[in-house]
Design an enzyme around this catalytic site. Sequence first.
Site, mmCIF file in Angstrom:
data_model
loop_
_atom_site.group_PDB
_atom_site.id
_atom_site.type_symbol
_atom_site.label_atom_id
_atom_site.label_comp_id
_atom_site.label_asym_id
_atom_site.label_seq_id
_atom_site.Cartn_x
_atom_site.Cartn_y
_atom_site.Cartn_z
ATOM 1 N N CYS A 98 0.839 -1.204 0.000
ATOM 2 C CA CYS A 98 0.000 0.000 0.000
ATOM 3 C C CYS A 98 0.864 1.240 0.000
ATOM 4 O O CYS A 98 2.043 1.215 0.399
ATOM 5 C CB CYS A 98 -1.003 0.012 1.141
ATOM 6 N N PRO A 102 3.360 -2.515 3.593
ATOM 7 C CA PRO A 102 2.830 -1.152 3.584
ATOM 8 C C PRO A 102 3.965 -0.151 3.403
ATOM 9 O O PRO A 102 5.022 -0.278 4.021
ATOM 10 C CB PRO A 102 2.179 -1.012 4.961
ATOM 11 N N HIS A 103 3.691 0.878 2.588
ATOM 12 C CA HIS A 103 4.767 1.809 2.245
ATOM 13 C C HIS A 103 4.316 3.254 2.415
ATOM 14 O O HIS A 103 3.350 3.543 3.106
ATOM 15 C CB HIS A 103 5.256 1.531 0.816
ATOM 16 N N ASP A 104 5.001 4.142 1.737
ATOM 17 C CA ASP A 104 5.032 5.580 1.978
ATOM 18 C C ASP A 104 3.776 6.177 2.606
ATOM 19 O O ASP A 104 2.689 6.122 2.038
ATOM 20 C CB ASP A 104 5.257 6.302 0.642
#
Length: 519
Positions: A274, A297-299
């Site tokens: 994500c 999950p990312h930035d």
Amino acid sequence: MYLHTRNRHRWVAGLVLAGSLAWAVVAPAGEHAAPAYQVSSIPAEPLLIDPPKLPDLSPYTAEAANARIVRKPVGNVVLKRMIGPDQLVEFTGGDERLREWVKRQGEMPQAIFIEGGYVTLKDLARSLPKKYFEETEPGIYIARLPIVVSQGATLHVGAETRDFRLSSERGAFLINDGKLFIMYTRLTAWSETENQQDWFKKKGKFRPFLNAWGGTETYIVNSVVSSLGYTASKSYGVSISQYSPAMHPTMQRDHPSGWLIGSMFDDMWYGFYCYEAYDVVLKGNTYRNNLVYGIDPHDRSRRLIIAENTAYGTREKHGIIVSREVNDSWIFNNRSYENTLSGIVVDRSSVNNVLANNEVYRNGSDGITIYESGDNLLWGNRAFNNARHGIRVRNSANVGLYENLAVANGLLGIYGHVKDLVGTPRDLVLDPFDMNLSLTVVGGRLIGNESGAISVVSPQSVKLYGVEMLMPTQPSGIGIFGALAKDQSRIIDLLVRQKQAVLVLPLDKLAQLQVSDKQ
């Protein structure tokens, strides 16, 4: 000994040995004075905190997800060219990606658009020519074009569907720009040539994928999702992603969200990804034998709940990782094991997260790794039989380690250190860092770790209280090394015999605090 070269000086750090308690403090050889530390007792009471209050998982059920489906009005199904619609710009921009769909469709690329309301796969099969979408057997459907769920529309893939197949040869994929429900069914990347699931074969080869854009809701419940994803942007497998910075000013969508519960994700490029997503719930899923990551999950994603999942067999990297400002989230009651690198990673300025009651074991690197991410709490986690450290913390300030168990790891139970990342491939504008480390270690047990119980290299501060260190694996027993060797007996006396809390501070910082107190 660990050796670190910086500014042409050799920096030497002592290493914990033999189930021991030790702080390894770096000191430059030659003309520079070695940093000095003060060891003192402090009141234990301020270190004691209540167990973290974890989110209630009871609202996130299949019944609750089903209640969110709005079945009226009935939607429309139309064919449109892929070039032009905002939802597809990411996938048609540039000659190479556009050429992919021309080659696979054999004509000017088209996509199936669901608009205006509620649609099922049965509705798609009735509305479209079989060369684009077909029910090949009762309950088995294959899409031979990309499908876009438009804003204001809902696609529901339910229990009456045995398998929803996306044709790899034809370049099918699934875009959610509205609401998507995949419940009690299967979603599979499918090779029509081989008449089987499109198992991963080589990096870069196209495979179908699912991406949900800004402002959307995505629900995957009690289902199996297999073999999605490849290397291209937003095509990683199952992704929940805000529109790109170039598109966001035009689209002006809220952050995307969704629930993924009770489902299996296997042979994915990423099991989950994500970007700038809020309030996503990953509960009770299994991430098995995925390629790069299980959960990623990312930035700038926030308020995520990652709970009661199992991630194992990740072939390239980590079972679970949150990276680059993934903040204010909860990672608890997960199992992550037999992954090529770490079990759980918190990375790149991800702060104010709680990792609680996770079990991480037999991973090829650390059990839990914290990189450049301060203000995180690790409570009651169990790390054992990992190839490197049970818990590793690098360049991270104000990290609390409470009631954790680290047993029979290949190196240390707990390892805290600093590292200069200048000169590495890291983008220091996008991912800045400070060489600051401060730990509070309270309670828990460090048992039989091969290189020792705990090592802390160049900390700004360390606080310890009530840590049990048992079963040293080396004959030398308990020892303190490096610049603190002269205080070995005092630390052991305070921590073990007197059962007091211990504070370790650099003398220059202690002097600053004393001056501040006088002012």
